[in-house]
Design a protein around this motif. Structure first.
Motif, mmCIF file in Angstrom:
data_model
loop_
_atom_site.group_PDB
_atom_site.id
_atom_site.type_symbol
_atom_site.label_atom_id
_atom_site.label_comp_id
_atom_site.label_asym_id
_atom_site.label_seq_id
_atom_site.Cartn_x
_atom_site.Cartn_y
_atom_site.Cartn_z
ATOM 1 N N SER A 1 -14.858 -1.245 -20.152
ATOM 2 C CA SER A 1 -15.091 -0.278 -21.232
ATOM 3 C C SER A 1 -14.701 1.159 -20.903
ATOM 4 N N LEU A 2 -14.277 1.454 -19.681
ATOM 5 C CA LEU A 2 -14.057 2.846 -19.284
ATOM 6 C C LEU A 2 -13.183 3.601 -20.281
ATOM 7 N N SER A 3 -12.074 3.015 -20.717
ATOM 8 C CA SER A 3 -11.135 3.737 -21.569
ATOM 9 C C SER A 3 -11.691 4.022 -22.957
ATOM 10 N N SER A 4 -12.832 3.414 -23.319
ATOM 11 C CA SER A 4 -13.424 3.627 -24.637
ATOM 12 C C SER A 4 -14.566 4.635 -24.616
ATOM 13 N N LEU A 5 -14.862 5.193 -23.456
ATOM 14 C CA LEU A 5 -16.016 6.073 -23.295
ATOM 15 C C LEU A 5 -15.591 7.505 -22.970
ATOM 16 N N PRO A 6 -16.438 8.484 -23.269
ATOM 17 C CA PRO A 6 -16.094 9.863 -22.918
ATOM 18 C C PRO A 6 -15.795 10.055 -21.433
ATOM 19 N N CYS A 7 -16.434 9.254 -20.561
ATOM 20 C CA CYS A 7 -16.182 9.425 -19.133
ATOM 21 C C CYS A 7 -14.830 8.875 -18.705
ATOM 22 N N ALA A 8 -14.002 8.458 -19.673
ATOM 23 C CA ALA A 8 -12.615 8.114 -19.350
ATOM 24 C C ALA A 8 -11.869 9.317 -18.796
ATOM 25 N N ASP A 9 -12.410 10.517 -19.025
ATOM 26 C CA ASP A 9 -11.750 11.692 -18.447
ATOM 27 C C ASP A 9 -11.749 11.632 -16.918
ATOM 28 N N ALA A 10 -12.660 10.817 -16.329
ATOM 29 C CA ALA A 10 -12.642 10.639 -14.874
ATOM 30 C C ALA A 10 -11.364 9.926 -14.449
ATOM 31 N N ALA A 11 -10.883 8.984 -15.280
ATOM 32 C CA ALA A 11 -9.627 8.294 -14.976
ATOM 33 C C ALA A 11 -8.448 9.252 -15.068
ATOM 34 N N VAL A 12 -8.457 10.109 -16.080
ATOM 35 C CA VAL A 12 -7.371 11.081 -16.239
ATOM 36 C C VAL A 12 -7.351 12.033 -15.048
ATOM 37 N N THR A 13 -8.522 12.525 -14.676
ATOM 38 C CA THR A 13 -8.605 13.417 -13.512
ATOM 39 C C THR A 13 -8.120 12.718 -12.253
ATOM 40 N N PHE A 14 -8.507 11.462 -12.076
ATOM 41 C CA PHE A 14 -8.108 10.722 -10.881
ATOM 42 C C PHE A 14 -6.592 10.588 -10.795
ATOM 43 N N PHE A 15 -5.947 10.167 -11.880
ATOM 44 C CA PHE A 15 -4.496 9.968 -11.821
ATOM 45 C C PHE A 15 -3.740 11.295 -11.761
ATOM 46 N N ASP A 16 -4.344 12.365 -12.273
ATOM 47 C CA ASP A 16 -3.680 13.673 -12.189
ATOM 48 C C ASP A 16 -3.838 14.328 -10.829
ATOM 49 N N THR A 17 -5.000 14.110 -10.185
ATOM 50 C CA THR A 17 -5.311 14.868 -8.963
ATOM 51 C C THR A 17 -5.589 13.990 -7.745
ATOM 52 N N GLY A 18 -5.899 12.707 -7.952
ATOM 53 C CA GLY A 18 -6.292 11.844 -6.842
ATOM 54 C C GLY A 18 -7.763 11.965 -6.490
ATOM 55 N N ARG A 19 -8.519 12.758 -7.253
ATOM 56 C CA ARG A 19 -9.933 12.963 -6.948
ATOM 57 C C ARG A 19 -10.761 11.798 -7.494
ATOM 58 N N THR A 20 -11.469 11.085 -6.616
ATOM 59 C CA THR A 20 -12.328 9.972 -7.017
ATOM 60 C C THR A 20 -13.736 10.478 -7.309
ATOM 61 N N THR A 21 -14.577 9.603 -7.846
ATOM 62 C CA THR A 21 -15.932 9.994 -8.180
ATOM 63 C C THR A 21 -16.901 8.838 -7.955
ATOM 64 N N THR A 22 -18.143 9.181 -7.651
ATOM 65 C CA THR A 22 -19.228 8.202 -7.569
ATOM 66 C C THR A 22 -20.203 8.379 -8.727
ATOM 67 N N GLN A 23 -19.778 9.080 -9.775
ATOM 68 C CA GLN A 23 -20.680 9.388 -10.877
ATOM 69 C C GLN A 23 -21.173 8.126 -11.568
ATOM 70 N N ASP B 1 0.820 -1.214 0.000
ATOM 71 C CA ASP B 1 0.000 0.000 0.000
ATOM 72 C C ASP B 1 0.854 1.264 0.000
ATOM 73 N N GLY B 2 1.967 1.250 0.699
ATOM 74 C CA GLY B 2 2.829 2.418 0.779
ATOM 75 C C GLY B 2 3.505 2.773 -0.526
ATOM 76 N N HIS B 3 3.502 1.850 -1.489
ATOM 77 C CA HIS B 3 4.116 2.118 -2.792
ATOM 78 C C HIS B 3 3.075 2.402 -3.871
ATOM 79 N N VAL B 4 1.809 2.539 -3.479
ATOM 80 C CA VAL B 4 0.752 2.859 -4.438
ATOM 81 C C VAL B 4 0.567 4.367 -4.486
ATOM 82 N N ASP B 5 0.684 4.934 -5.677
ATOM 83 C CA ASP B 5 0.361 6.346 -5.866
ATOM 84 C C ASP B 5 -1.154 6.490 -5.955
#
Length: 484
Positions: free
Chosen positions: A450-472, A215-219
Motif C-alpha cells: 500500500s505504500l504508493s497509495s498513502l501520504p507517506c509515499a513521499d518517503a519513497a520519493v525521498t529515498f530514490f532522490d537522495t538515498g536516505r532511508t527511514t525507520t519511520q 549489487d554493483g548495478h543497483v542504484d
C-alpha cells in the motif's frame, strides 16, 4: 517458517553460470507508443512507450535460443537522474502498467527525476509465454472432502504436464534468478550503469535476487510487502494461516467494540464464539441464496480473515446471514490468452506462478503429505488454516527444486513491512532484513503493497532522490466506520 541459509553456497553456484555478453541493441530498444503496438492497451494513454528486449532463454547457453521480454516506459518529467524498474509481484503478474499506475499514485514524485520502467516477466502476457488454459472440471460433490481435493490436485497436475510438454526449456527457465538476469538485460538495453528498483510482494524476492547477483548495478532499491528470504510454499501457507487467524480475532474485537450496531457480543471472545457457532450452524444446515449459490459454513468462514477496509461491509453481511438473509453473490470475469504484442493481456498468468514457485520450492509433491499439512494447519488455525493456496500447486510437479540463495549487498535498500498484513506477514520483512540488510519502515495497516497509495509515499520519493532511508512508522488508511 523457512530455514535460513548462508551466502557461501550461492557464491559457488553462481560461479558455474557463464558470464553472458549483452544482446546487441545498437540504438537501444525500439520504443513505440504502447497504444499503437500492444493489444487492448488503453488508447487514451499516449504517454507510455513499449519495446521488446531480447534475452537468452538459458543463461548457461548464451549463444542459443533467445526470447523477448516486453518492457514499458514513461519518461521523467524533469531533470532526469536515472531509471526505476518496477515489479508488482505474483509471481505471474504483469508489470507493464506499473509506470502509469505509479505516475497516478501518491508516489508520482518518482517520475520527476526518473524514467519509470515496467515489464512482463518471462511467462507473462506480452513477454514469451505459453498458451496454457487450465482444466475447470469439478469433482463429484458426493465424494469426501479429501477425495474432492485429490481430484483437483491430480486434474491440475495433468494440466501442468500438458503445459510443460509444449516448451519444457521455457518452463524450466521460470525461476527468480532468470527473471533477475532478464532485468539486468533490460538495464543494459536502457544504457544504464545502475538502475533503481521498486518491487512489491514476490517482486521483493526478485529485487533481493537481483541485488544478490548484481549489487554493483543497483542504484537504490525499495521492497514493499516483503517475502521471506527462503521460498518454501509450505512455510508460506503456515505463515499466512497464522496471520489470518490473528486477523479473525482482531475482526472479532472490532465487532465487539460496536456491539450496539452488530449485537454479536460485547467482547472479542464472545464475538469469536458467536461467529464460529454461526459457521457450525451453516455447516450443518446450509441454505441456498436466491441465485442458487450455497450459503454454508465455508461462505461465512471466508469472511472472517479479510482486510480491515472490508470489515464494515463484512460485519453487515454477517448480520444479514445470522438473521436469515442472504449476502450479494461475488462477481467473476473471464480471461483469455495470446502471444507477443497480440496477446490479450490478463494481468496475471497462473501457470507461470505455479511453475516458478514449484521450480524453486522444496515442498512436497505428493497429495497425501500436502493434505496432512492442511489438516495440521486447520487444527492450529481453525479459521484460516484451510485458506492455503500455494502448497497444493506443486502436487505432481516434475522438476526438482532449485531453492533461493539470497545474500547481503552494499547498495541502498529500503524495506517496507505492514504490521497487520496476512499476505506477507511482518515477520517475513524482519527475516529478509536479517538476511540481506537494509532499513525497515513499517506501515500500520494490513494492505498488501500500500505504500504508493498513502501520504507517506513521499518517503519513497525521498529515498530514490537522495538515498536516505527511514525507520519511520506510517499510519495506514482508517478502517471504515460501521454501518448503522
Amino acid at each position: 517458517m523457512p530455514k535460513f541459509r548462508y551466502l557461501a553456497p550461492f557464491v559457488a553456484a553462481a560461479a558455474m553460470v557463464p558470464l553472458v555478453p549483452a544482446v546487441a541493441m545498437a540504438d537501444g530498444p525500439d520504443w513505440k507508443p504502447c497504444a499503437s503496438v500492444a493489444k487492448d492497451w488503453d488508447a487514451a494513454d499516449q504517454r507510455t512507450e513499449c519495446a521488446m528486449v531480447p534475452v537468452p532463454l538459458d543463461y548457461a547457453d548464451p549463444g542459443g535460443r533467445t526470447i523477448d521480454i516486453a518492457v514499458s516506459r514513461i519518461r521523467a518529467t524533469g531533470e532526469r537522474t536515472g531509471a526505476i524498474l518496477f515489479n508488482p509481484g505474483g509471481p505471474g503478474q504483469s508489470g507493464m502498467a506499473m509506470p502509469r499506475d505509479i505516475a497516478g499514485s501518491k508516489a508520482a514524485g518518482l517520475l520527476v527525476h526518473h524514467d519509470l520502467i515496467g515489464f512482463d516477466p518471462r511467462g507473462v502476457d506480452y513477454s514469451a509465454s505459453l498458451p496454457c488454459p487450465g482444466n475447470e472440471t469439478q469433482p463429484d460433490p458426493s465424494l469426501s472432502e479429501k477425495d474432492q481435493a485429490r481430484f483437483i490436485a491430480e486434474r491440475d497436475a495433468k494440466a501442468n504436464a500438458r503445459c510443460i510438454a509444449q516448451d519444457p526449456a521455457l518452463v524450466h527457465s521460470f525461476t527468480t534468478p532468470d527473471v533477475a538476469r532478464d532485468m539486468d538485460r533490460i538495464r543494459e538495453a536502457l544504457g544504464e550503469q545502475k538502475i533503481g528498483y521498486y518491487g512489491i510482494s514476490w517482486g521483493t524476492a526478485l529485487g533481493a535476487q537481483y541485488r544478490t547477483l548484481f549489487d554493483g548495478h543497483v542504484d537504490k532499491m525499495l521492497l514493499d510487502s516483503v517475502m521471506p528470504p527462503d521460498l518454501d510454499v509450505t512455510a508460506m501457507d503456515d505463515g499466512q494461516a497464522t496471520a489470518g487467524e490473528n486477523t479473525f480475532h482482531e475482526f472479532s474485537a472490532w465487532i465487539a467494540r460496536y456491539d450496539v450496531v452488530y449485537h454479536f457480543g460485547p467482547d472479542e471472545a464472545t464475538v469469536a464464539k458467536a461467529l464460529l457457532d454461526l459457521r457450525a450452524e451453516l455447516t450443518t444446515h446450509p441454505r441456498t441464496a436466491a441465485d442458487g449459490s450455497p450459503i454454508n459454513g465455508d461462505t461465512v468462514n471466508a469472511m472472517y480473515a479479510d482486510p480491515r477496509r472490508q470489515w464494515a461491509d463484512l460485519a453487515a453481511q454477517l448480520v444479514t446471514i445470522r438473521d436469515g438473509g442472504t449476502p450479494a453473490p461475488p462477481s467473476s470475469a473471464a480471461k483469455t490468452g495470446g502471444l507477443g504484442w497480440d496477446t490479450t493481456p490478463t494481468g496475471f498468468d497462473h501457470f507461470q506462478q505455479t511453475a516458478l514457485l514449484c521450480n524453486e520450492s522444496p515442498s512436497p509433491r505428493d497429495f497425501d503429505t500436502v493434505w496432512q499439512h492442511r489438516l495440521d494447519r486447520m487444527r492450529r488455525d481453525p479459521v484460516a488454516g484451510g485458506f492455503g493456496l500455494y502448497e497444493q500447486l506443486c502436487v505432481g510437479w516434475p522438476e526438482p527444486a532449485r531453492p533461493w540463495q539470497l545474500g547481503p549487498g552494499t547498495s541502498p535498500l529500503q524495506l517496507v513491512g505492514h504490521t497487520y498484513e496476512p499476505v506477507t506477514p511482518i515477520g517475513w520483512a524482519v527475516a529478509m532484513q536479517r538476511r540481506i540488510g537494509g532499513t525497515l519502515m513499517t506501515i500500520e495497516d494490513d494492505v498488501h503493497g500500500s505504500l504508493s497509495s498513502l501520504p507517506c509515499a513521499d518517503a519513497a520519493v525521498t529515498f530514490f532522490d537522495t538515498g536516505r532511508t527511514t525507520t519511520q512508522s506510517c499510519p495506514g488508511a482508517p478502517i471504515p466506520a460501521p454501518r448503522t
